[in-house]
Design a protein around this motif. Structure first.
Motif, mmCIF file in Angstrom:
data_model
loop_
_atom_site.group_PDB
_atom_site.id
_atom_site.type_symbol
_atom_site.label_atom_id
_atom_site.label_comp_id
_atom_site.label_asym_id
_atom_site.label_seq_id
_atom_site.Cartn_x
_atom_site.Cartn_y
_atom_site.Cartn_z
ATOM 1 N N MET A 85 -6.890 0.627 -4.852
ATOM 2 C CA MET A 85 -6.666 1.305 -3.763
ATOM 3 C C MET A 85 -7.034 1.486 -2.537
ATOM 4 S SD MET A 85 -6.564 4.654 -6.091
ATOM 5 C CE MET A 85 -6.813 4.396 -8.454
ATOM 6 N N SER A 101 -6.509 9.096 -9.343
ATOM 7 C CA SER A 101 -7.270 7.326 -9.681
ATOM 8 C C SER A 101 -6.576 7.323 -10.276
ATOM 9 C CB SER A 101 -8.632 7.248 -8.324
ATOM 10 O OG SER A 101 -8.374 7.831 -7.127
ATOM 11 N N GLY A 128 -4.865 6.601 0.019
ATOM 12 C CA GLY A 128 -5.647 7.395 -0.445
ATOM 13 C C GLY A 128 -5.102 9.083 0.750
ATOM 14 N N LYS A 180 0.799 -1.107 -0.268
ATOM 15 C CA LYS A 180 -0.003 0.218 0.501
ATOM 16 C C LYS A 180 1.001 0.997 0.042
ATOM 17 C CE LYS A 180 -3.129 2.701 3.155
ATOM 18 N NZ LYS A 180 -3.709 2.100 4.568
ATOM 19 N N VAL A 232 -2.675 2.346 -3.703
ATOM 20 C CA VAL A 232 -2.251 3.589 -3.452
ATOM 21 C C VAL A 232 -3.456 4.236 -2.615
ATOM 22 C CG1 VAL A 232 -2.200 5.846 -4.817
ATOM 23 C CG2 VAL A 232 -2.154 3.441 -6.044
ATOM 24 N N TYR A 247 -8.540 3.656 -0.217
ATOM 25 C CA TYR A 247 -8.846 4.533 0.828
ATOM 26 C C TYR A 247 -10.019 4.963 1.420
ATOM 27 C CZ TYR A 247 -7.938 6.697 -4.281
ATOM 28 O OH TYR A 247 -6.986 7.399 -5.445
#
Length: 269
Positions: free
Chosen positions: A230, A219, A206, A181, A204, A232
């Motif tokens: 993601m 994004s 957030g 992450k 990814v 998030y």
């Protein structure tokens, strides 16, 4: 947790951060978890104490459980005299994840300026967790976080320098991460370097809440650079319509939608 190699993991583990601003939108955890189960992301990320809210639900197609198993104090606006990070269960670090039938566990790898002892603690945590994960067949997500000095912006702020992120991601890969992450690079066009360094799926992070249209555009750009999805939190649960945001992000992650197309999905939600 992954659907065709891609994943949207909604992070709700902010209660371990001891930071009041992170809890805005999470006051009623049962309600938040219920609404997100209905929104149908691929995974929901919580710590042990909230995992029952997801795992007690009877649906067979509910989101997978990603369990946070560490905690620390680098999240606060005020830098502490002693910075620390520790596993929530030092003796059996993944026992709670096994009990709750988690799909994955996640631990931090903090890189803060002038805090070598904090970094060492994280390396020790990961070493212990990696051994336990190998023993029990539990996937390990490592969260390498390169942070700015507190006097630059104050409190848990991301350093988006691609060189620093790539270097720390490479370390996470060397330590045996199954998933990474990672923070976005300042220039999304550089994010392919992070993916190449990882050699495992990269989700990814957030971070703080931003303008939603910007979040969706960013994004889509990061997915185009090879991200696998993601993780998030505040950019979902602190908005008025989390279900619509999940739908927009799922369109980007699983259908290759552009930022503009995802914005349309959100507006129609």
């Amino acid at each position: 947790m992954f659907t065709n190699g891609k994943c949207l993991d909604v992070a709700l583990d902010h209660g371990v951060c001891n930071e009041p601003g992170f809890l805005i939108g999470l006051e009623n955890m049962a309600g938040v978890v219920n609404s997100l189960i209905e929104a149908r992301p691929d995974a929901i990320q919580v710590a042990y104490g909230q995992a029952d809210l997801l795992q007690s639900r009877p649906e067979k197609d509910k989101p997978a459980l990603v369990m946070r198993i560490d905690m620390g104090n680098p999240y606060n606006a005020q830098r502490h005299r002693v910075m620390w990070s520790m596993l929530q269960n030092a003796e059996e670090p993944i026992i709670g994840a096994l009990e709750m039938d988690a799909a994955c566990v996640v631990v931090n790898l903090f890189m803060l300026p002038d805090e070598p002892d904090l970094f060492r603690q994280c390396v020790e945590n990961i070493s212990r967790v990696r051994a336990a994960c190998h023993k029990y067949g539990m996937p390990l997500m490592i969260e390498p976080l390169v942070m700015l000095p507190n006097d630059v912006r104050g409190g848990y702020q991301v350093d988006g320098d691609a060189e620093k992120i790539v270097t720390l991601v490479r370390l996470a890969s060397e330590m045996g991460a199954d998933i990474i992450k990672a923070d976005p690079t300042d220039d999304a066009e550089d994010f392919h370097r992070v993916v190449e360094a990882a050699r495992v799926p990269v989700l990814v992070r957030g971070g703080g809440k931003e303008d939603l249209r910007v979040v969706l555009q960013k994004s889509a750009a990061l997915m185009a650079q090879g991200a696998h999805g993601m993780v998030y939190g505040r950019n979902i649960y602190q908005h008025a319509n989390p279900k619509a945001i999940v739908a927009a992000l799922m369109a980007i992650i699983h259908q290759g939608a552009s930022g503009e197309a995802a914005w349309e999905v959100y507006q129609n939600g």
